[in-house]
Design a protein around this motif. Structure first.
Motif, PDB file in Angstrom:
ATOM      1  N   THR A   1      -8.554 -14.935 -13.741  1.00 13.87           N
ATOM      2  CA  THR A   1      -9.536 -15.999 -13.476  1.00 13.87           C
ATOM      3  C   THR A   1     -10.502 -16.214 -14.641  1.00 13.87           C
ATOM      4  OG1 THR A   1     -11.026 -14.453 -12.354  1.00 13.87           O
ATOM      5  CG2 THR A   1      -9.456 -15.657 -10.955  1.00 13.87           C
TER       6      THR A   1
ATOM      7  N   LEU B   1       2.233  -8.942  -7.731  1.00 13.50           N
ATOM      8  CA  LEU B   1       2.596  -8.519  -6.370  1.00 13.50           C
ATOM      9  C   LEU B   1       2.455  -9.683  -5.404  1.00 13.50           C
ATOM     10  CD1 LEU B   1       0.538  -5.278  -6.714  1.00 13.50           C
ATOM     11  CD2 LEU B   1       3.036  -5.355  -6.552  1.00 13.50           C
TER      12      LEU B   1
ATOM     13  N   ALA C   1     -19.764  -7.897   0.223  1.00 14.29           N
ATOM     14  CA  ALA C   1     -20.672  -9.032   0.032  1.00 14.29           C
ATOM     15  C   ALA C   1     -21.481  -9.210   1.312  1.00 14.29           C
ATOM     16  CB  ALA C   1     -19.897 -10.311  -0.271  1.00 14.29           C
TER      17      ALA C   1
ATOM     18  N   TYR D   1      -1.085   4.763  -7.612  1.00 15.24           N
ATOM     19  CA  TYR D   1      -0.634   4.135  -6.361  1.00 15.24           C
ATOM     20  C   TYR D   1      -0.664   2.622  -6.456  1.00 15.24           C
ATOM     21  CZ  TYR D   1      -1.830   8.797  -4.739  1.00 15.24           C
ATOM     22  OH  TYR D   1      -1.915  10.147  -4.590  1.00 15.24           O
ATOM     23  N   VAL D   2       0.366   1.999  -5.900  1.00 17.68           N
ATOM     24  CA  VAL D   2       0.311   0.542  -5.754  1.00 17.68           C
ATOM     25  C   VAL D   2       0.185   0.240  -4.262  1.00 17.68           C
ATOM     26  CG1 VAL D   2       2.821   0.434  -6.108  1.00 17.68           C
ATOM     27  CG2 VAL D   2       1.531  -1.648  -6.123  1.00 17.68           C
TER      28      VAL D   2
HETATM   29  C1  LIG Z   1     -16.196 -15.995  -8.416  1.00 11.76           C
HETATM   30  C2  LIG Z   1     -15.924 -14.550  -8.052  1.00 11.76           C
HETATM   31  C3  LIG Z   1     -16.693 -13.939  -7.072  1.00 11.76           C
HETATM   32  C4  LIG Z   1     -16.436 -12.601  -6.712  1.00 11.76           C
HETATM   33  N1  LIG Z   1     -17.203 -12.044  -5.715  1.00 11.76           N
HETATM   34  C5  LIG Z   1     -16.975 -10.765  -5.334  1.00 11.76           C
HETATM   35  C6  LIG Z   1     -17.739 -10.180  -4.269  1.00 11.76           C
HETATM   36  O1  LIG Z   1     -18.598 -10.816  -3.669  1.00 11.76           O
HETATM   37  N2  LIG Z   1     -17.479  -8.890  -3.941  1.00 11.76           N
HETATM   38  C7  LIG Z   1     -16.512  -8.161  -4.564  1.00 11.76           C
HETATM   39  O2  LIG Z   1     -16.338  -6.996  -4.197  1.00 11.76           O
HETATM   40  N3  LIG Z   1     -15.775  -8.686  -5.560  1.00 11.76           N
HETATM   41  C8  LIG Z   1     -15.971  -9.963  -5.964  1.00 11.76           C
HETATM   42  N4  LIG Z   1     -15.237 -10.514  -6.989  1.00 11.76           N
HETATM   43  C9  LIG Z   1     -14.235  -9.682  -7.690  1.00 11.76           C
HETATM   44  C10 LIG Z   1     -12.793  -9.818  -7.157  1.00 11.76           C
HETATM   45  O3  LIG Z   1     -12.650 -10.989  -6.427  1.00 11.76           O
HETATM   46  C11 LIG Z   1     -12.399  -8.651  -6.266  1.00 11.76           C
HETATM   47  O4  LIG Z   1     -12.557  -7.432  -6.950  1.00 11.76           O
HETATM   48  C12 LIG Z   1     -10.951  -8.775  -5.786  1.00 11.76           C
HETATM   49  O5  LIG Z   1     -10.665  -7.764  -4.837  1.00 11.76           O
HETATM   50  C13 LIG Z   1      -9.953  -8.657  -6.928  1.00 11.76           C
HETATM   51  O6  LIG Z   1      -8.671  -8.951  -6.409  1.00 11.76           O
HETATM   52  P1  LIG Z   1      -7.476  -9.440  -7.304  1.00 11.76           P
HETATM   53  O7  LIG Z   1      -6.271  -9.472  -6.440  1.00 11.76           O
HETATM   54  O8  LIG Z   1      -7.823 -10.702  -7.992  1.00 11.76           O
HETATM   55  O9  LIG Z   1      -7.414  -8.231  -8.346  1.00 11.76           O
HETATM   56  P2  LIG Z   1      -6.785  -8.200  -9.812  1.00 11.76           P
HETATM   57  O10 LIG Z   1      -7.797  -8.735 -10.774  1.00 11.76           O
HETATM   58  O11 LIG Z   1      -5.440  -8.807  -9.825  1.00 11.76           O
HETATM   59  O12 LIG Z   1      -6.661  -6.630 -10.036  1.00 11.76           O
HETATM   60  C14 LIG Z   1      -7.791  -5.799 -10.141  1.00 11.76           C
HETATM   61  C15 LIG Z   1      -7.318  -4.374 -10.492  1.00 11.76           C
HETATM   62  O13 LIG Z   1      -6.536  -3.845  -9.438  1.00 11.76           O
HETATM   63  C16 LIG Z   1      -5.198  -3.561  -9.864  1.00 11.76           C
HETATM   64  N5  LIG Z   1      -4.351  -4.004  -8.743  1.00 11.76           N
HETATM   65  C17 LIG Z   1      -4.154  -5.271  -8.287  1.00 11.76           C
HETATM   66  N6  LIG Z   1      -3.424  -5.252  -7.168  1.00 11.76           N
HETATM   67  C18 LIG Z   1      -3.131  -3.970  -6.901  1.00 11.76           C
HETATM   68  C19 LIG Z   1      -2.397  -3.305  -5.867  1.00 11.76           C
HETATM   69  N7  LIG Z   1      -1.839  -3.975  -4.860  1.00 11.76           N
HETATM   70  N8  LIG Z   1      -2.276  -1.949  -5.925  1.00 11.76           N
HETATM   71  C20 LIG Z   1      -2.847  -1.249  -6.922  1.00 11.76           C
HETATM   72  N9  LIG Z   1      -3.554  -1.811  -7.926  1.00 11.76           N
HETATM   73  C21 LIG Z   1      -3.705  -3.154  -7.907  1.00 11.76           C
HETATM   74  C22 LIG Z   1      -5.019  -4.347 -11.150  1.00 11.76           C
HETATM   75  O14 LIG Z   1      -4.082  -3.718 -12.015  1.00 11.76           O
HETATM   76  C23 LIG Z   1      -6.424  -4.330 -11.719  1.00 11.76           C
HETATM   77  O15 LIG Z   1      -6.695  -3.116 -12.389  1.00 11.76           O
HETATM   78  C24 LIG Z   1     -15.430 -11.857  -7.366  1.00 11.76           C
HETATM   79  C25 LIG Z   1     -14.644 -12.482  -8.356  1.00 11.76           C
HETATM   80  C26 LIG Z   1     -14.891 -13.808  -8.697  1.00 11.76           C
HETATM   81  C27 LIG Z   1     -14.031 -14.480  -9.732  1.00 11.76           C
END
Ligand SMILES: Cc1cc2nc3c(=O)[nH]c(=O)nc-3n(C[C@H](O)[C@H](O)[C@H](O)COP(=O)(O)OP(=O)(O)OC[C@H]3O[C@@H](n4cnc5c(N)ncnc54)[C@H](O)[C@@H]3O)c2cc1C
Length: 337
Positions: free
Chosen positions: A12, A67, A127, A174-175
């Motif tokens: 993002t 994934l 949040a 772990y995944v």
């Molecule tokens: C506008 C905005 C607002 C946000 N607000 C919040 C908020 O209010 N609270 C909050 O907590 N977060 C917030 N976030 C952060 C984010 O949304 C969260 O951390 C979310 O859970 C990330 O998910 P993702 O699938 O995009 O992770 P990714 O960015 O795809 O992955 C994050 C990490 O996890 C690993 N990973 C991904 N999937 C797996 C899996 N299935 N198993 C093992 N490892 C894995 C990846 O390798 C990487 O290291 C925000 C982000 C944005 C852009």
């Protein structure tokens, strides 16, 4: 499997880093095959969910695995509670909306958080007064050491503030394949005390909010405060709110009498956004990276052309100036790769 694959649409921040190899998997069999392939070819693995919590500072010289397992199932626990299980590739906000449509309570304060369900336990997303640990029951993972399935319950996940076993000792091992939550069917526990939820509801004339009203209020607040990653690249809060000893907080209070803090025993949590703003970073841009004009805690890809390294260097400058002014070391919340 694709080669020299641009990950720009898969993070993002919109950073144009490349993965040597990329594959999207929809089944456990495909995932196992991809992992075996990477082991056979000595390739590092990068798991990708929604890409909303990563900063790619360079090209990835390994196999990026997106994934995309889909599916949601339910099991009645008792008259008032239901166990809902979602696969890792389900979009988090769509999952929250699915539960709200069925009038299942517990996730409403976590509306509109980007990313996927499978990533939610990684940093115990939170949040508006709720963290997933409040409704989490278990998650099923694949252990990369032996390719066997394993289940983690609440206690085993070691959830903390934006933290879990998956970011600590279990990092890279772990995944997460699916996650189960215990939600309410009725007698919902409505939480409106945190942030501006109550004001938002009052402004709409709502005195007895439903879980759907709380969700709408949270969505409105988030949309007014946070940049939409589809428009401006970002990963939400870039830093964690630091926790400092009470003694240090009291010393700082002499010097900076308005410093906000949330005491908890002999430590105090200080809002990182306030510290960054006091150092003059709010809205400031260097090259293609900037601190968001409404929320200093959010670093943005201001022009759409920022490299991950530029954003990382920008974050280092912020860390240095907060350290110099307040003696507090900020920790990055975003996963740096
Ligand atoms: C506008 C905005 C607002 C946000 N607000 C919040 C908020 O209010 N609270 C909050 O907590 N977060 C917030 N976030 C952060 C984010 O949304 C969260 O951390 C979310 O859970 C990330 O998910 P993702 O699938 O995009 O992770 P990714 O960015 O795809 O992955 C994050 C990490 O996890 C690993 N990973 C991904 N999937 C797996 C899996 N299935 N198993 C093992 N490892 C894995 C990846 O390798 C990487 O290291 C925000 C982000 C944005 C852009």
């Amino acid at each position: 499997m694709q080669e020299n694959f641009s990950l720009k649409p898969y993070n993002t921040f919109g950073v144009d880093a490349k993965a040597k190899y990329f594959i999207e998997v929809q089944t456990l069999e495909q995932l196992r095959d991809a992992i075996s392939y990477s082991k056979d070819h000595h390739l590092q693995i990068l798991f990708l969910g929604g890409g909303s919590n990563i900063l790619l500072t360079k090209d990835f010289d390994g196999l990026a695995i997106k994934l995309s397992f889909k599916g949601i199932s339910e099991e009645d626990l008792n008259e008032n509670e239901v166990l809902v299980t979602a696969k890792a590739g389900e979009n988090w906000h769509e999952f929250v909306m699915y539960c709200l449509e069925k009038n299942y309570g517990g996730l409403e304060n976590l509306s509109l958080i980007p990313g996927n369900v499978g990533t939610s336990p990684m940093q115990n997303i939170g949040a508006y007064g709720t963290e997933i640990k409040d409704i989490f029951v278990s998650c099923t993972v694949l252990d990369l050491e032996n390719l066997e399935l394993k289940t983690f319950n609440l206690e085993q996940c070691h959830f903390g503030y934006r933290d879990s076993i998956f970011k600590q000792e279990g990092k890279g091992r772990y995944v997460i394949l699916e996650v189960s939550f215990k939600l309410t069917r009725k007698d919902h526990h409505i939480k409106t005390e945190y942030g501006a939820i109550k004001t938002e509801l009052d402004n709409s004339g709502i005195t007895h909010p439903t879980i759907q009203d709380v969700s709408k209020a949270v969505i409105n607040i988030r949309q007014s405060k946070l940049p939409d990653p589809k428009v401006t690249g970002n990963a939400g809060s870039f830093f964690k709110n630091p926790t400092i000893p009470l003694v240090q907080f009291e010393e700082l209070k002499h010097q900076f009498e308005n410093i906000p803090g949330y005491p908890n025993g002999d430590v105090v949590k200080v809002p990182a956004g306030w510290l960054i703003e006091q150092c003059g970073w709010k809205g400031k841009q260097i090259g293609n990276a900037a601190s968001h004009k409404l929320q200093a805690l959010v670093i943005i890809n201001a022009t759409g052309n920022a490299t991950g390294k530029e954003i990382f260097d920008f974050s280092t400058e912020i860390i240095n100036s907060v350290k110099e002014k307040f003696g507090i070391e900020l920790e990055r919340e975003v996963n740096i790769l």
